[in-house]
Scaffold this active site. Structure first.
Site, short mmCIF file in Angstrom:
data_model
loop_
_atom_site.label_atom_id
_atom_site.label_comp_id
_atom_site.label_asym_id
_atom_site.label_seq_id
_atom_site.Cartn_x
_atom_site.Cartn_y
_atom_site.Cartn_z
CB SER A 220 34.40 -37.98 19.07
OG SER A 220 35.93 -38.25 19.34
CD1 TRP B 89 36.48 -30.52 20.60
CD2 TRP B 89 38.02 -31.94 20.82
NE1 TRP B 89 37.56 -30.46 21.61
CE2 TRP B 89 38.65 -31.59 21.13
CE3 TRP B 89 38.49 -33.73 20.29
CZ2 TRP B 89 39.28 -32.00 22.42
CZ3 TRP B 89 39.44 -34.08 21.24
CH2 TRP B 89 39.97 -32.80 22.34
CG HIS B 90 39.39 -35.91 17.17
ND1 HIS B 90 38.48 -36.44 18.00
CD2 HIS B 90 40.67 -35.93 18.51
CE1 HIS B 90 38.89 -37.01 18.98
NE2 HIS B 90 40.25 -36.26 19.41
N GLY B 91 39.64 -31.99 14.43
CA GLY B 91 39.26 -31.12 13.46
C GLY B 91 38.73 -31.47 12.23
#
Length: 479
Positions: free
Chosen positions: A319, A322-324
Site C-alpha cells: 500500500s 502503491w501510493h508513491g
C-alpha cells in the site's frame, strides 16, 4: 479538467449529461454508451492527450485477456492470468518506479545511469488495479461477457476514472445495462447535486485552506517551533481527508446524476478507535482490493498466526509503495504494517483500552504517520517531527498563555496562526462529532424545502469556489 473547474461544471458535465439521456430517450442505447465512453476519454485527455494511447492500449489488452479467461475452460488459464497481471504490474512499474529504482541503484553502486524522461500517466495506479481485479474475477468465472464498448465504459467512466473509488466489474456493469438507469431520475439528480456540493465545499473551502499552512510548513519553512510543527502536521491531516473525501463525494454525486451508484470510500475515518478500525473507514475500496487480491491470495489468516501477521505487514508495505515511488511512502506503509500487527497481538492477548484513550492514540498515530506520507524528502519529515516533539526547537514553546498567543501572532504561515489553530480545533470537533456526507446523503429527502435550500447551497458553494479560484489539483491525482 478538475471537478471544481468552470469548464467542467458549466460546460462538460451539462453537455455529457444532456446528450447521454437524449440519446437514450430516442433509444439509441449503444450510441449513448459510446457517447459516455468518448466523453470520458475526452475528460481524461484534457490534461495530456499523449496519455490516451496508453489507456486505450491497456483496455484492449485486458479485454482480450479477460475474454480468453472467461471462455476457456482448459489448461493454461493460470498462465494467461499471470501474463495479464505481469503486463499490468510491468506497465505500472515502468512508468511509476523506473526512476526510483535507477536512483537507488546509482546510490548503492555509485553508478551514473541516467534517469528516464517519463511523465507519470494520470490515473495509471487506479485503472491498473481496477483491470487486475477484472482479470482475477474473470479467472474465477465471476464476470459475465460484455462487449468492448461496455468494458471501456467500466474502465473509463469519468466520475471515478482519475482517483477512484476502485470498482468491481460485477458491481458496475449491471448498473450500466439496466434500462431504468437510462431514464432521467430527478431524485437521483437532487441527491447527486447535494453530495457533489458537499464534496466541492470540502475541497475548495476546507482542504485548500489547510493546504496553505501544510505547504508552507513542509516545503518552505526552514525551521518550525513546536506549535508550528503541530499546526503543520494537523493541517495536512485535515487537508488530505477533506481533499480526498471531497473528491470521492463529488465522484459519487456525479455518478448518481447518471443513475450509477459508486461504492462508499470514506466513513468518518478520524472517529476510528484502532488502526484496524481506521482502515475499515479510510479509502475503503483500496482496502477491499488489497484484501481480496493480495492478502487472501497470500494465505490470509489460514496459515497460522505468524503468516497472518506477515501477510498483513506485506499488504501495508505494498500500500505504501502503491501510493508513491519514494522511501517516505515505503516507511509510511511500514509504520502502518507494524501498527496493525501490534494491534492484532494486543487483541489476541485480551488487552483493551478505554475508548477515549484508544481514539486519541489512533488519531495521533495517523497524524504523525501522515508526516512521512506528505514529506517530499526525508529531511522535510524530520524537520516537522523534531519541531513537534523534542530537540532544541521544541524549547521555543512558550510557557505562558500570553507568550503562546504572541507566538501565534507572529506565526509566519501567512500570518494566520490564530486562524489556523481555530480551524484545526473546529474541524477536529466536526470530524469527530458530525454526521458524515454519506450518512447525510442517505438521509436526504428531496422536497420543495430541501430543493430550495439545496439551490441556495449550490449557488453559495459555486460562488465561493469561483471567488477562491484555486484550481488546485486533488492530492490523489499524484498517486
Amino acid at each position: 479538467m478538475l471537478f471544481h473547474s468552470f469548464e467542467f461544471i458549466f460546460i462538460f458535465l451539462p453537455v455529457a449529461f444532456a446528450v447521454y439521456f437524449l440519446l437514450n430517450k430516442i433509444r439509441w442505447i449503444t450510441v449513448a454508451k459510446g457517447w459516455l465512453v468518448i466523453s470520458s476519454l475526452f475528460f481524461y485527455s484534457w490534461w495530456n492527450v499523449s496519455y490516451l494511447p496508453l489507456i486505450i492500449g491497456s483496455m484492449v489488452f485486458n479485454y482480450i485477456i479477460g475474454k480468453i479467461l472467461t471462455k476457456w475452460q482448459f489448461g493454461l488459464r493460470k498462465g494467461i492470468l499471470a501474463l495479464g497481471i505481469a503486463f499490468n504490474v510491468g506497465l505500472l512499474g515502468y512508468y511509476k518506479y523506473s526512476n526510483f529504482f535507477l536512483t537507488n541503484m546509482n546510490a548503492v553502486f555509485t553508478t551514473n545511469v541516467p534517469l528516464l524522461k517519463l511523465a507519470l500517466p494520470l490515473a495509471i495506479s487506479f485503472f491498473t488495479f481496477q483491470q487486475i481485479a477484472y482479470l482475477v474475477d474473470a479467472y474465477r468465472q465471476e464476470t459475465k461477457q460484455y462487449d468492448f464498448l461496455s468494458y471501456a465504459l467500466f474502465v473509463t467512466f469519468f466520475p471515478q476514472l482519475i482517483a477512484g473509488p476502485i470498482v468491481h466489474h460485477k458491481e458496475m456493469m449491471p448498473q450500466f445495462e439496466q434500462l431504468r438507469n437510462k431514464l432521467v431520475n430527478y431524485r437521483n439528480i437532487a441527491t447527486g447535486l447535494f453530495v457533489f456540493c458537499i464534496g466541492l465545499f470540502k475541497k475548495v473551502v476546507i482542504a485548500d485552506t489547510f493546504a496553505i499552512w501544510a505547504t508552507y510548513g513542509f516545503d518552505e519553512a526552514v525551521s518550525l517551533t513546536m506549535l508550528e510543527g503541530w499546526i503543520v502536521s494537523l493541517s495536512y491531516t485535515f487537508q488530505l481527508y477533506f481533499d480526498f473525501s471531497g473528491y470521492a463525494d463529488m465522484a459519487i454525486g456525479i455518478a448518481l446524476l447518471f443513475n450509477i451508484r459508486l461504492p462508499i470510500n470514506f466513513h468518518s475515518p478520524y472517529k476510528a478507535t484502532s488502526i484496524q478500525d481506521f482502515w475499515r473507514r479510510w479509502h475503503m475500496t483500496l482496502g477491499r482490493f488489497l484484501t481480496q487480491y493480495v492478502y487472501i491470495p497470500l494465505g490470509g489468516n489460514r496459515l497460522g498466526k505468524f503468516r497472518t501477521y506477515l501477510n498483513l505487514f506485506f499488504v501495508f508495505l505494498i500500500s505504501g509503495l502503491w501510493h508513491g515511488a519514494g522511501w517516505t511512502f515505503v516507511f509510511w506503509g511500514f509504520l502502518h504494517g507494524m501498527a496493525i500487527v501490534i494491534h492484532r497481538l494486543w487483541k489476541a492477548n485480551g488487552y483493551t483500552l478505554n475508548r477515549y484513550i484508544a481514539w486519541f492514540l489512533t488519531f495521533q498515530f495517523v497524524n504523525i504517520s501522515w508526516v512521512f506520507f506528505r514529506a517530499q524528502e526525508w529531511a522535510d519529515a524530520m524537520k516537522v517531527l523534531k519541531a513537534m516533539f523534542v530537540f532544541p526547537e521544541a524549547l521555543a514553546l512558550p510557557t505562558s498563555a500570553e507568550a503562546i498567543v504572541a507566538s501565534l501572532q507572529v506565526f509566519p504561515m501567512v500570518e494566520y496562526g490564530e486562524f489556523a489553530t481555530l480551524c484545526i480545533a473546529a474541524f477536529l470537533v466536526i470530524v469527530i462529532c458530525a454526521q458524515n456526507s454519506m450518512d447525510a446523503m442517505m438521509n436526504f429527502r428531496p422536497n420543495f424545502t430541501a430543493s430550495s435550500v439545496l439551490m441556495v447551497f449550490v449557488a453559495g458553494v459555486l460562488l465561493v469556489s469561483f471567488l477562491v479560484n484555486t484550481n488546485s489539483e486533488f492530492l490523489y491525482f499524484n498517486f
